[in-house]
Write a protein that holds these residues in place. Structure first.
Motif, PDB file in Angstrom:
ATOM      1  N   ALA A   1     -71.479  33.961  32.297  1.00 39.68           N
ATOM      2  CA  ALA A   1     -72.689  34.733  31.271  1.00 39.68           C
ATOM      3  C   ALA A   1     -72.251  36.220  31.298  1.00 39.68           C
ATOM      4  O   ALA A   1     -71.850  36.903  32.316  1.00 39.68           O
ATOM      5  N   HIS A   2     -72.687  36.815  30.091  1.00 40.97           N
ATOM      6  CA  HIS A   2     -72.373  38.236  30.068  1.00 40.97           C
ATOM      7  C   HIS A   2     -73.479  38.972  29.413  1.00 40.97           C
ATOM      8  O   HIS A   2     -74.330  38.027  28.572  1.00 40.97           O
ATOM      9  N   SER A   3     -73.899  39.868  30.062  1.00 36.66           N
ATOM     10  CA  SER A   3     -75.228  40.736  29.614  1.00 36.66           C
ATOM     11  C   SER A   3     -76.474  39.920  29.484  1.00 36.66           C
ATOM     12  O   SER A   3     -77.036  39.443  30.633  1.00 36.66           O
ATOM     13  N   LEU A   4     -77.192  39.880  28.390  1.00 34.57           N
ATOM     14  CA  LEU A   4     -78.390  39.306  28.275  1.00 34.57           C
ATOM     15  C   LEU A   4     -78.064  37.616  28.518  1.00 34.57           C
ATOM     16  O   LEU A   4     -79.122  37.026  29.139  1.00 34.57           O
ATOM     17  N   GLY A   5     -77.002  37.276  28.463  1.00 36.20           N
ATOM     18  CA  GLY A   5     -76.734  35.656  28.733  1.00 36.20           C
ATOM     19  C   GLY A   5     -77.046  35.357  30.345  1.00 36.20           C
ATOM     20  O   GLY A   5     -77.411  34.574  30.817  1.00 36.20           O
ATOM     21  N   CYS A   6     -76.594  36.617  31.122  1.00 31.98           N
ATOM     22  CA  CYS A   6     -76.995  36.541  32.637  1.00 31.98           C
ATOM     23  C   CYS A   6     -78.445  36.158  32.588  1.00 31.98           C
ATOM     24  O   CYS A   6     -78.904  35.128  33.496  1.00 31.98           O
ATOM     25  N   ILE A   7     -79.378  36.757  31.974  1.00 39.89           N
ATOM     26  CA  ILE A   7     -80.819  36.928  32.411  1.00 39.89           C
ATOM     27  C   ILE A   7     -81.280  35.610  31.555  1.00 39.89           C
ATOM     28  O   ILE A   7     -82.062  34.855  32.374  1.00 39.89           O
ATOM     29  N   ALA A   8     -80.864  35.100  30.489  1.00 37.36           N
ATOM     30  CA  ALA A   8     -81.009  33.733  30.053  1.00 37.36           C
ATOM     31  C   ALA A   8     -80.813  32.551  31.068  1.00 37.36           C
ATOM     32  O   ALA A   8     -81.589  31.718  31.336  1.00 37.36           O
ATOM     33  N   THR A   9     -79.523  32.876  31.758  1.00 40.37           N
ATOM     34  CA  THR A   9     -79.086  31.729  32.735  1.00 40.37           C
ATOM     35  C   THR A   9     -80.118  31.721  33.877  1.00 40.37           C
ATOM     36  O   THR A   9     -80.751  30.672  34.308  1.00 40.37           O
ATOM     37  N   THR A  10     -80.552  32.859  34.405  1.00 42.81           N
ATOM     38  CA  THR A  10     -81.584  32.806  35.414  1.00 42.81           C
ATOM     39  C   THR A  10     -82.989  32.334  34.989  1.00 42.81           C
ATOM     40  O   THR A  10     -83.909  31.759  36.020  1.00 42.81           O
TER      41      THR A  10
END
Length: 184
Positions: free
Chosen positions: A66-75
């Motif tokens: 994940a990159h950027s907002l993708g990291c937050i979506a993953t959490t």
């Protein structure tokens, strides 16, 4: 045991041509890429659902990149979906609490992730202070890799194929023998 599927999770505004996530999508085996309906005005529910759908279509375990907002979506994934994740490479996480268009993703979860994760952040990322990225890493139980002056770890900061990222991905059990020669 078969190699896990790599799930590429771009951030806000997607990862365009030349971005390491796009290059990896094209060149690595066993890769699925999350495609969102709206890259510009992201909604947590829609983004998490699309990520969930992508993980559920993968055979066996997955490794999330994940990159950027993708990291937050993953959490924000529900526990039954997170259970499918073998590991996660979380790169240059976003700070949705300080950027209005990303506010739907706040508050960011601050609990340990149920899988091994490596969080990579830069000392001068314009979208997330390195101290906040370090706080995310501690809360999520992630190994923390701090890069000096690496910007948002994207094309604009000079990160194309990104060999260090491939090595970190390999440490999470992914098959990362690329179909191109990697420069040192």
């Amino acid at each position: 045991m078969s190699s896990p599927t790599v799930i590429i999770v771009p951030g806000w505004r997607n990862s365009g041509a030349g971005h390491w996530q796009s290059l990896w999508t094209e060149r690595l085996p066993h890769v699925l890429r999350v495609e969102q309906d709206d890259w510009v005005s992201p909604l947590k529910r829609a983004w998490v659902q699309r990520l969930t759908d992508t993980i559920e279509q993968a055979p066996g375990p997955v490794v999330v990149v994940a990159h950027s907002l993708g990291c937050i979506a993953t959490t924000h994934l529900p526990p039954e979906v997170a259970a499918r994740i073998q590991g996660a490479l979380l790169v240059a996480p976003a700070d949705p609490e300080r950027r209005g268009v990303l506010a739907d993703f706040a508050p960011v979860p601050y609990q340990k992730l149920p899988y091994r994760s490596v969080l990579v952040a830069s000392s001068n990322d314009p979208f997330c202070p390195v101290r906040l990225a370090g706080a995310y890493a501690r809360a999520w139980g992630s190994e923390f890799v701090r890069l000096n002056d690496a910007g948002h770890i994207n094309v604009d900061s000079g990160h194309g194929e990104w060999p260090l990222g491939l090595a970190l991905l390999q440490s999470l059990g992914a098959n990362v023998t690329p179909a191109w020669p990697v420069a040192a």
